[in-house]
Design an enzyme around this catalytic site. Sequence first.
Site, PDB file in Angstrom:
ATOM      1  CG  HIS A 122      -1.750   1.078   1.391  1.00 48.29           C
ATOM      2  ND1 HIS A 122      -1.430   2.244   1.753  1.00 48.29           N
ATOM      3  CD2 HIS A 122      -3.259   0.997   1.175  1.00 48.29           C
ATOM      4  CE1 HIS A 122      -2.663   2.939   1.934  1.00 48.29           C
ATOM      5  NE2 HIS A 122      -3.719   2.322   1.385  1.00 48.29           N
ATOM      6  CG  ASP A 199       0.710  -2.098   6.267  1.00 44.53           C
ATOM      7  OD1 ASP A 199      -0.311  -2.105   7.128  1.00 44.53           O
ATOM      8  OD2 ASP A 199       0.386  -1.615   5.266  1.00 44.53           O
ATOM      9  CD  GLN A 202      -6.903  -4.342   4.340  1.00 46.28           C
ATOM     10  OE1 GLN A 202      -7.759  -5.118   5.044  1.00 46.28           O
ATOM     11  NE2 GLN A 202      -6.989  -3.101   4.027  1.00 46.28           N
ATOM     12  CE  LYS A 225      -7.229  -0.086   6.481  1.00 51.65           C
ATOM     13  NZ  LYS A 225      -8.118   0.446   5.140  1.00 51.65           N
ATOM     14  CB  CYS A 363      -3.720   3.113  -1.787  1.00 48.44           C
ATOM     15  SG  CYS A 363      -5.196   4.418  -1.573  1.00 48.44           S
TER      16      CYS A 363
HETATM   17  N1  C6P Z   1      -6.141   0.575   2.834  1.00 45.47           N
HETATM   18  C1  C6P Z   1      -8.025  -0.178   1.374  1.00 45.47           C
HETATM   19  O1  C6P Z   1      -9.249   0.359   0.822  1.00 45.47           O
HETATM   20  P1  C6P Z   1      -4.962   4.063   7.100  1.00 45.47           P
HETATM   21  O2  C6P Z   1      -5.446   4.890   5.776  1.00 45.47           O
HETATM   22  O3  C6P Z   1      -3.569   4.866   7.419  1.00 45.47           O
HETATM   23  O4  C6P Z   1      -5.992   3.735   7.799  1.00 45.47           O
HETATM   24  O5  C6P Z   1      -4.496   2.727   6.414  1.00 45.47           O
HETATM   25  C2  C6P Z   1      -3.437   2.649   5.553  1.00 45.47           C
HETATM   26  C3  C6P Z   1      -3.239   1.370   4.808  1.00 45.47           C
HETATM   27  C4  C6P Z   1      -1.975   0.514   4.915  1.00 45.47           C
HETATM   28  N2  C6P Z   1      -1.724  -0.526   4.617  1.00 45.47           N
HETATM   29  C5  C6P Z   1      -2.714  -1.283   4.073  1.00 45.47           C
HETATM   30  C6  C6P Z   1      -2.183  -2.731   3.784  1.00 45.47           C
HETATM   31  C7  C6P Z   1      -3.857  -0.844   3.813  1.00 45.47           C
HETATM   32  O6  C6P Z   1      -4.851  -1.636   3.242  1.00 45.47           O
HETATM   33  C8  C6P Z   1      -4.236   0.704   4.132  1.00 45.47           C
HETATM   34  C9  C6P Z   1      -5.645   1.208   3.902  1.00 45.47           C
HETATM   35  C10 C6P Z   1      -7.561   0.929   2.583  1.00 45.47           C
HETATM   36  O7  C6P Z   1      -7.400  -0.918   0.904  1.00 45.47           O
HETATM   37  C11 C6P Z   1      -7.800   2.411   2.233  1.00 45.47           C
HETATM   38  S1  C6P Z   1      -6.777   2.923   0.984  1.00 45.47           S
END
Ligand code: C6P
Length: 406
Positions: A122, A199, A202, A225, A363
Amino acid sequence: MVDFAALRDDFPILKQEVNGKPLCYLDSAASSQKPQMVLDALTKAYAETYANVHRGLHHLSEASTDAYEAVRQKVAGLINASSSDEVIFTSGATMSLNLIAHCWGGANLQEGDEILISIADHHANIIPWQMIAQRTGAKIIACPMGADGDFDKKALADLISDKTKIISLPHVSNVLGTVFPVKEIAKMAHEVGAIFVVDGCQGVVHMPVDVQDIDCDFYVFSGHKLYGPSGIGVCWGKAEILADMPPFLGGGDMIDDVEITHATYAEPPARFEAGTPPIAECIGLGAAIDYVQQIGMAEIHAHEQDLIRYGMQRLSEVEGLTFIGTAAGKSGVISFTLDDVHPHDISTLIDHDGVAIRAGHHCAQPLMKSLGLSSTARASVGLYNTPADFDVLVEALHKVNRIFKA
Ligand code: C6P
């Protein structure tokens, strides 16, 4: 046996209709919906205990501080951290990764060092490394994925060398659903003296996580999430690493002693939590952790694995549908394309049937480019989804096909 269908009743938002149809929410990877327990905790935090934390000696400030600090323990329990002092609250995974890149990377990287990430990362696990690489002269290298979007251990092993200082990878890809073998990778990183950052955005939402067993050095995630509020996230780091790290943001609550020209800093975790934190959001995250732990992360994992298997099987009936990412044991998300129908059109059309999915590059532009795509459609699951949600999605996609192929 957990009755997951009954758990839907805990989520008020799922009771609504969208465009005259029952809401079919398949976008939890972007952000999950909140159970009543979390909404109640947020209201209670503001209605009964709200005051600033760590600053007051009056009743409310102490009550607010106790509620806020109790969540650190809950997070430590969720990921089996050895101490709650290893849990830093941030605004989300993005801030957590920026914190690690800035503080650890800024203090430890130099020209010629290598930061190893994955092509499937991401942007939140790419851009902070780019920024610190530009500042320090370190180099970023991206590990490719296997043909089915699976993890390619040999490709990673070939890229690791004594120049590798950081390996930073997703626990689970937000596009492919691939689960990275994080325990194995931690070992590979430590063999060359590198640190391993996971990270877990997910990951922690779909499966039990034990940071001591993985033996990673950092694990980050976002509360929103995990059925918690937005604006709160976690950066877990090993105590001995945090102890040596300089602060991230400067301000109140992160200091020991301040003079006009210099200051000494608090011990972790306070050193990394400058300013008034998202207090109610943190308390809401605590309620979300209580909620998923009452159900059981192992039970949630098993339920969602069944859902993904069912979803893949049902979606394979849709004419022209191609899966993007078919790694064994994949988790949480199913990305796909539908012949040459643009994913934005798919998402807009099925919204008329009350179905919410995400469409776009998610992203993860380097991954999209490596696949020769600009976007995909993505259905993703949370604990409240049932096989019936995929039945609705499949019917809606048949309809898209009828419109485009008429
Ligand atoms: N992915 C998706 O629709 P934030 O925005 O800080 O809460 O998370 C960022 C982020 C970082 N790593 C991974 C693997 C992610 O999936 C995400 C967020 C969302 O896939 C929103 S772009």
